[in-house]
Design an enzyme around this catalytic site. Structure first.
Site, PDB file in Angstrom:
ATOM      1  N   LYS A 107       0.870  -1.176   0.000  1.00 29.59           N
ATOM      2  CA  LYS A 107       0.000   0.000   0.000  1.00 29.59           C
ATOM      3  C   LYS A 107       0.901   1.217   0.000  1.00 29.59           C
ATOM      4  O   LYS A 107       2.063   1.139   0.391  1.00 29.59           O
ATOM      5  CB  LYS A 107      -0.864   0.005   1.266  1.00 29.59           C
ATOM      6  CG  LYS A 107      -2.133   0.783   1.130  1.00 29.59           C
ATOM      7  CD  LYS A 107      -3.103   0.054   0.228  1.00 29.59           C
ATOM      8  CE  LYS A 107      -4.530   0.462   0.416  1.00 29.59           C
ATOM      9  NZ  LYS A 107      -5.442  -0.603   0.005  1.00 29.59           N
TER      10      LYS A 107
HETATM   11  N1  GLU Z   1      -7.001  -0.426  -3.307  1.00 34.55           N
HETATM   12  C1  GLU Z   1      -7.727  -1.618  -3.559  1.00 34.55           C
HETATM   13  C2  GLU Z   1      -7.757  -2.499  -2.328  1.00 34.55           C
HETATM   14  O1  GLU Z   1      -7.644  -2.034  -1.225  1.00 34.55           O
HETATM   15  C3  GLU Z   1      -7.267  -2.327  -4.826  1.00 34.55           C
HETATM   16  C4  GLU Z   1      -5.852  -2.782  -4.825  1.00 34.55           C
HETATM   17  C5  GLU Z   1      -5.389  -3.300  -6.181  1.00 34.55           C
HETATM   18  O2  GLU Z   1      -6.204  -3.385  -7.077  1.00 34.55           O
HETATM   19  O3  GLU Z   1      -4.198  -3.589  -6.304  1.00 34.55           O
HETATM   20  O4  GLU Z   1      -7.969  -3.673  -2.404  1.00 34.55           O
END
Ligand code: GLU
Length: 418
Positions: A107
């Site tokens: 993240k």
């Molecule tokens: N931000 C989204 C999540 O928390 C998607 C992450 C992604 O598609 O890599 O799952």
């Protein structure tokens, strides 16, 4: 590891410790599974439109590298800290493992307020942030995606900045891009569609008839809005919606098309003429059949959990329910929980499809994508429900156990280096 000190990181660790106790994970393996492998903090200088230079804090945390590249969103929000990012990265790991995707969790993001930045400022911020991350990301290293406060355009700037540096178009470096530059059909809708699909499975499980069910949705961004529309297609009546600026309630059901038009005009669901104004706290305790927190983490806490009145709690957001609230919900068999790492996994699943399509330069139809998405969600839902019933544990504990155990197994097979 006090660099990650933050209530959300403590919450993710608390959840991990409970799972580790249940799985009897030996002390020697615990910290190795828990703590992020890598974390990067960067200073992102941006020239504002008025000529001043402002420096923003940017972050990227890669939780584990055992199963493949790392994967996860980029968040633009004023309160971002390294600890919060680390918690979200850890949850991405368990989510990807639960879905059997060949990724570790990651993240990142920038502590900034995108609502108060011009398009030019956002572009300069995104390009400079991406530039700082170049040695750290890549199609086989770490693949960003959208999250709160970011969108397809931000992903397009990231992809372009990385590609200019590489000397050739590298679409597989990010997912959630516009379709015109290698994005996937159905990616934008994937998270909300997945939430809708899993809620329909939960309704079947507890014997709730969609056409008689009501729902309240916290958040009307990409996840909350698509979920609301998807539930409406199953026949569910959406009676309350809220966002960071306020909320709206209509016992007879909100007209979502009109609400969407209102949001496009005013950028909030607040002051919708066809609903009564409510605050966020009221939304969470609205009597309804389906409650969907689809905004921020730590919304359902020891302070308000006693007032939650729903039969299905579908966690569109990451970490909306604290472990203290979970203790109370564990005593409430009347509330069926679809835990975050399962409930919102549709997004990363279609991100995975996008990455695969980019690597093969071979693109699928939207029907193929939605079919494959629902098949993966169906299998994860069934595995989680079966484990939860067999071992008499909560759906959250079951989902986390499946995810953590897969990462642990992989680490065991690869061994400790050196
Ligand atoms: N931000 C989204 C999540 O928390 C998607 C992450 C992604 O598609 O890599 O799952």
């Amino acid at each position: 590891m006090h660099v990650y000190d933050h209530p959300t990181f403590h919450m993710a660790c608390q959840q991990f410790d409970l799972v580790a106790d249940r799985l009897d994970i030996p002390a020697n393996d615990r910290d190795r599974l828990k703590y992020p492998k890598r974390a990067l903090t960067v200073a992102v200088p941006v020239r504002r439109d008025d000529g001043k230079v402002e420096v923003f804090a940017g972050y990227r945390v890669q939780h584990h590298l055992t199963l493949g590249p790392t994967k996860g969103g980029m968040r633009y929000h004023p309160d971002m800290t390294l600890g919060e990012v680390a918690a979200l990265a850890m949850w991405m790991s368990w989510k990807c493992a639960l879905m059997n995707l060949p990724y570790g969790g990651a993240k990142g993001g920038v502590a900034c307020d995108p609502g108060h930045m011009s398009a030019g400022e956002l572009e300069r911020l995104t390009r400079r942030f991406t530039q700082e991350l170049i040695p750290f990301i890549g199609p086989q290293v770490d693949i960003p995606a959208p999250d709160l406060g970011t969108n397809e355009q931000v992903m397009a700037w990231m992809m372009d900045t990385y590609s200019v540096h590489a000397g050739h178009a590298t679409p597989a470096v990010v997912t959630g891009k516009p379709v015109a530059i290698g994005g996937s059909l159905g990616r934008r809708e994937a998270t909300g569609r997945g939430v809708g699909y899993l809620i329909s499975r939960a309704m079947d499980t507890i014997g709730l008839n969609a056409s008689q069910a009501t729902a309240a949705v916290q958040g009307f961004g990409n996840v909350g809005s698509v979920t609301a529309f998807s539930l409406a297609r199953y026949g569910v009546k959406i009676i309350a919606v809220s966002d960071a600026l306020g909320g709206t309630f209509n016992a007879g059901g909100l007209d979502l098309v009109k609400l969407q038009e209102h949001v496009t005009r005013t950028r909030t669901v607040a002051n919708f003429p066809e609903g009564e104004s409510i605050i966020n706290e009221q939304l969470l305790t609205t009597p309804c059949d389906i409650l969907v927190p689809a905004a921020m983490e730590r919304q359902i806490t020891a302070a308000n959990v006693h007032r939650i009145q729903c039969r299905i709690l579908a966690e569109g957001a990451n970490g909306p329910t604290t472990p203290e609230a979970d203790l109370v919900l564990d005593q409430r068999p009347d509330v069926f929980i679809i835990p975050d790492i399962l409930c919102n996994a549709g997004g990363v699943v279609v991100s995975y499809f996008e990455w695969v399509q980019d690597l093969q330069s071979f693109f699928w139809t939207e029907t193929e994508i939605t079919d494959k998405l629902f098949r993966l969600l169906e299998s994860a839902f069934n595995q989680t429900l079966t484990l939860s019933r067999k071992q008499k544990i909560s759906m959250r504990m079951a989902a986390l156990s499946l995810g953590v155990n897969r990462v642990r197994e992989a680490k065991k097979l690869r061994g400790l280096f050196p």
